[in-house]
Design a protein around this motif. Structure first.
Motif, mmCIF file in Angstrom:
data_model
loop_
_atom_site.group_PDB
_atom_site.id
_atom_site.type_symbol
_atom_site.label_atom_id
_atom_site.label_comp_id
_atom_site.label_asym_id
_atom_site.label_seq_id
_atom_site.Cartn_x
_atom_site.Cartn_y
_atom_site.Cartn_z
ATOM 1 N N GLY A 18 53.835 -7.772 33.214
ATOM 2 C CA GLY A 18 52.819 -7.178 32.335
ATOM 3 C C GLY A 18 52.290 -5.820 32.768
ATOM 4 O O GLY A 18 53.014 -4.967 33.295
ATOM 5 N N VAL A 19 51.000 -5.627 32.524
ATOM 6 C CA VAL A 19 50.335 -4.347 32.797
ATOM 7 C C VAL A 19 50.444 -4.005 34.286
ATOM 8 O O VAL A 19 50.736 -2.863 34.659
ATOM 9 N N GLY A 20 50.237 -4.995 35.143
ATOM 10 C CA GLY A 20 50.273 -4.762 36.593
ATOM 11 C C GLY A 20 51.630 -4.265 37.052
ATOM 12 O O GLY A 20 51.731 -3.354 37.882
ATOM 13 N N ARG A 39 51.367 -15.088 42.280
ATOM 14 C CA ARG A 39 51.156 -16.373 42.964
ATOM 15 C C ARG A 39 52.421 -16.901 43.629
ATOM 16 O O ARG A 39 52.350 -17.546 44.666
ATOM 17 N N SER A 40 53.571 -16.658 42.991
ATOM 18 C CA SER A 40 54.771 -17.321 43.515
ATOM 19 C C SER A 40 55.622 -16.359 44.340
ATOM 20 O O SER A 40 55.892 -15.217 43.923
ATOM 21 N N GLN A 41 56.014 -16.859 45.509
ATOM 22 C CA GLN A 41 56.840 -16.039 46.409
ATOM 23 C C GLN A 41 58.121 -15.615 45.702
ATOM 24 O O GLN A 41 58.571 -14.477 45.828
ATOM 25 N N ALA A 61 52.722 -12.782 48.296
ATOM 26 C CA ALA A 61 52.378 -13.873 47.383
ATOM 27 C C ALA A 61 51.015 -14.424 47.802
ATOM 28 O O ALA A 61 50.814 -14.774 48.957
ATOM 29 N N ALA A 62 50.069 -14.449 46.879
ATOM 30 C CA ALA A 62 48.743 -15.005 47.168
ATOM 31 C C ALA A 62 48.070 -15.331 45.849
ATOM 32 O O ALA A 62 48.104 -14.508 44.917
ATOM 33 N N ASP A 63 47.492 -16.512 45.773
ATOM 34 C CA ASP A 63 46.721 -16.892 44.584
ATOM 35 C C ASP A 63 45.296 -16.409 44.810
ATOM 36 O O ASP A 63 44.563 -16.965 45.639
ATOM 37 N N ILE A 64 44.913 -15.351 44.097
ATOM 38 C CA ILE A 64 43.621 -14.730 44.385
ATOM 39 C C ILE A 64 42.505 -15.241 43.464
ATOM 40 O O ILE A 64 41.490 -14.593 43.301
ATOM 41 N N ILE A 139 40.913 -3.286 35.841
ATOM 42 C CA ILE A 139 41.553 -3.372 34.530
ATOM 43 C C ILE A 139 40.695 -4.274 33.648
ATOM 44 O O ILE A 139 40.803 -5.507 33.655
ATOM 45 N N ALA A 140 39.804 -3.613 32.910
ATOM 46 C CA ALA A 140 38.902 -4.320 31.994
ATOM 47 C C ALA A 140 39.552 -4.335 30.609
ATOM 48 O O ALA A 140 40.779 -4.319 30.489
ATOM 49 N N SER A 141 38.744 -4.370 29.580
ATOM 50 C CA SER A 141 39.297 -4.484 28.222
ATOM 51 C C SER A 141 38.292 -3.932 27.228
ATOM 52 O O SER A 141 37.083 -3.905 27.504
ATOM 53 N N HIS A 153 34.006 -16.066 26.784
ATOM 54 C CA HIS A 153 34.016 -16.206 28.253
ATOM 55 C C HIS A 153 34.848 -15.080 28.884
ATOM 56 O O HIS A 153 34.441 -14.463 29.869
ATOM 57 N N TYR A 154 35.985 -14.795 28.289
ATOM 58 C CA TYR A 154 36.852 -13.698 28.770
ATOM 59 C C TYR A 154 36.114 -12.355 28.626
ATOM 60 O O TYR A 154 36.070 -11.549 29.569
ATOM 61 N N SER A 155 35.523 -12.132 27.447
ATOM 62 C CA SER A 155 34.841 -10.854 27.193
ATOM 63 C C SER A 155 33.759 -10.601 28.235
ATOM 64 O O SER A 155 33.602 -9.472 28.732
ATOM 65 N N VAL A 184 41.153 -1.540 28.192
ATOM 66 C CA VAL A 184 42.531 -1.664 27.721
ATOM 67 C C VAL A 184 42.609 -2.280 26.318
ATOM 68 O O VAL A 184 41.877 -3.211 25.985
ATOM 69 N N ALA A 185 43.528 -1.746 25.530
ATOM 70 C CA ALA A 185 43.805 -2.239 24.166
ATOM 71 C C ALA A 185 44.582 -3.554 24.227
ATOM 72 O O ALA A 185 45.187 -3.862 25.257
ATOM 73 N N PRO A 186 44.639 -4.313 23.135
ATOM 74 C CA PRO A 186 45.605 -5.406 23.084
ATOM 75 C C PRO A 186 46.986 -4.828 23.385
ATOM 76 O O PRO A 186 47.400 -3.841 22.772
HETATM 77 N N1 NAP Z 1 47.630 -7.792 27.539
HETATM 78 C C1 NAP Z 1 46.531 -7.457 26.879
HETATM 79 O O1 NAP Z 1 46.467 -7.472 25.635
HETATM 80 C C2 NAP Z 1 45.315 -7.020 27.642
HETATM 81 C C3 NAP Z 1 44.280 -6.398 26.929
HETATM 82 C C4 NAP Z 1 43.156 -5.974 27.641
HETATM 83 C C5 NAP Z 1 43.078 -6.182 29.009
HETATM 84 N N2 NAP Z 1 44.104 -6.807 29.655
HETATM 85 C C6 NAP Z 1 43.962 -7.072 31.083
HETATM 86 O O2 NAP Z 1 45.110 -6.608 31.776
HETATM 87 C C7 NAP Z 1 45.320 -7.435 32.926
HETATM 88 C C8 NAP Z 1 46.781 -7.884 32.943
HETATM 89 O O3 NAP Z 1 47.080 -8.574 31.748
HETATM 90 P P1 NAP Z 1 48.586 -8.930 31.338
HETATM 91 O O4 NAP Z 1 48.576 -9.141 29.871
HETATM 92 O O5 NAP Z 1 49.509 -7.963 31.944
HETATM 93 O O6 NAP Z 1 48.747 -10.352 32.060
HETATM 94 P P2 NAP Z 1 50.039 -11.244 32.293
HETATM 95 O O7 NAP Z 1 51.207 -10.735 31.527
HETATM 96 O O8 NAP Z 1 49.593 -12.650 32.044
HETATM 97 O O9 NAP Z 1 50.330 -11.034 33.843
HETATM 98 C C9 NAP Z 1 49.436 -11.555 34.768
HETATM 99 C C10 NAP Z 1 49.905 -11.229 36.169
HETATM 100 O O10 NAP Z 1 48.957 -11.768 37.087
HETATM 101 C C11 NAP Z 1 49.619 -12.641 38.001
HETATM 102 N N3 NAP Z 1 48.678 -13.729 38.305
HETATM 103 C C12 NAP Z 1 48.144 -14.609 37.447
HETATM 104 N N4 NAP Z 1 47.281 -15.419 38.089
HETATM 105 C C13 NAP Z 1 47.258 -15.002 39.366
HETATM 106 C C14 NAP Z 1 46.551 -15.427 40.518
HETATM 107 N N5 NAP Z 1 45.717 -16.461 40.476
HETATM 108 N N6 NAP Z 1 46.750 -14.773 41.686
HETATM 109 C C15 NAP Z 1 47.624 -13.731 41.768
HETATM 110 N N7 NAP Z 1 48.323 -13.290 40.695
HETATM 111 C C16 NAP Z 1 48.145 -13.918 39.520
HETATM 112 C C17 NAP Z 1 50.892 -13.090 37.288
HETATM 113 O O11 NAP Z 1 51.905 -13.355 38.223
HETATM 114 P P3 NAP Z 1 52.437 -14.817 38.635
HETATM 115 O O12 NAP Z 1 52.551 -15.607 37.368
HETATM 116 O O13 NAP Z 1 53.735 -14.479 39.297
HETATM 117 O O14 NAP Z 1 51.401 -15.354 39.561
HETATM 118 C C18 NAP Z 1 51.240 -11.817 36.526
HETATM 119 O O15 NAP Z 1 51.915 -10.908 37.380
HETATM 120 C C19 NAP Z 1 44.323 -8.581 32.834
HETATM 121 O O16 NAP Z 1 43.211 -8.313 33.637
HETATM 122 C C20 NAP Z 1 43.917 -8.571 31.371
HETATM 123 O O17 NAP Z 1 42.620 -9.086 31.161
HETATM 124 C C21 NAP Z 1 45.226 -7.225 29.000
#
Ligand code: NAP
Length: 264
Positions: A18-20, A39-41, A61-64, A139-141, A153-155, A184-186
């Protein structure tokens, strides 16, 4: 444009997809050294392997979602070097009616979306202040300033990140450290696909239909009228992480597809 971050060490949380992942890619392309986290090695290994050809990459790898996991990430990152750039990207989102969200779900979401950034910033920012250079981006929204009642809750977690970034920026006065948030946008990511899949299954539609219908619904004020790409988001975030963004501090920077209907 050279963003002048060659050799800086960056930690991007939640960067196996994703974004990261897009932010990590662009930081590497700019010559920064990047620590990938998930989370996963196995997933971390796959991504670090994939990035070997772009630049200097490490994987942790770390579950944060817990303080213990964040402490492990911090210690393992310190063993690599001093982190100059921290992108608090990790986050979870779901549609759930307010009246159905339990206390434990609130706490879990808050820990992952907000406290992970608190734990890591508390550990890493003092050193940035000492060395008089650092970049922290939350990275907010857009949902943090335009709370979505279907995911309140997310907001709230996203609003908290924006406040946190601004408050932390106040502590950087007169230094070379900046703290900002990105609204960040959807954005089309794996997480969004999973999220829309769940909704589609319950409402007799398809993810493809939802991908476009989402922007036609009442109250959806997007000017972009589509999901942003991860690259569109990463370009802004990587700029905020750069030397060139030294005059941007304490900002809630929009990359929201024009959703927020206000001048400021
Ligand atoms: N996509 C959107 O529409 C959108 C809009 C506004 C803001 N954002 C923000 O952008 C950020 C990223 O969103 P995304 O859509 O890219 O998410 P995503 O596709 O669900 O990716 C999430 C990432 O976080 C990792 N992850 C999840 N839980 C974790 C944990 N407990 N510890 C460590 N790593 C963890 C996942 O890796 P593993 O599964 O390998 O652990 C994955 O790399 C979020 O903060 C989200 O709120 C997204």
């Amino acid at each position: 444009m050279d963003l002048h971050i060659k050799g800086k060490l960056a930690l991007v949380t939640g960067s196996t997809s994703g974004v990261g992942k897009a932010i990590a890619t662009k930081l590497l392309e700019e010559g920064a050294h990047v620590i990938i986290n998930g989370r996963s090695q196995k997933r971390v290994d796959v991504v670090t392997q994939e990035f070997q050809s772009i630049g200097t990459v490490y994987g942790i790898a770390a579950d944060i979602a817990t303080a213990v996991g964040a402490e492990h990430l911090f210690s393992a990152a310190q063993a690599i070097g001093n982190v100059d750039i921290l992108v608090n990207n990790v986050g979870f989102f779901e549609f759930k009616p307010f009246f159905q969200v339990t206390d434990s779900e609130w706490s879990k979401l808050f820990d992952l979306n907000v406290m992970s950034g608190v734990w890591l910033t508390r550990a890493l920012m003092p050193r940035m202040l000492e060395q008089n250079w650092g970049r922290i981006v939350f990275i907010a929204s857009e949902a943090g300033v335009k709370p979505n009642p279907e995911m309140l809750h997310y907001s709230v977690t996203k609003t908290t990140q924006i406040a946190l970034a601004r408050g932390l920026a106040e502590m950087t006065k007169g230094t070379g450290v900046t703290v900002n948030s990105a609204l960040v946008a959807p954005t089309w990511t794996e997480g969004v696909e999973v999220f829309l899949n769940k909704i589609a299954q319950g409402s007799g539609t398809t993810v493809d239909a939802m991908k476009t219908d989402y922007f036609k619904a009442d109250g959806v004020t997007s000017l972009l009228q589509r999901f942003a790409t991860v690259d569109e988001i990463a370009d802004l975030v990587v700029f905020l992480c750069s030397e060139n963004a030294s005059a941007i501090n304490g900002a809630a920077q929009r990359v929201d597809g024009g959703i927020i209907r206000s001048i400021l």
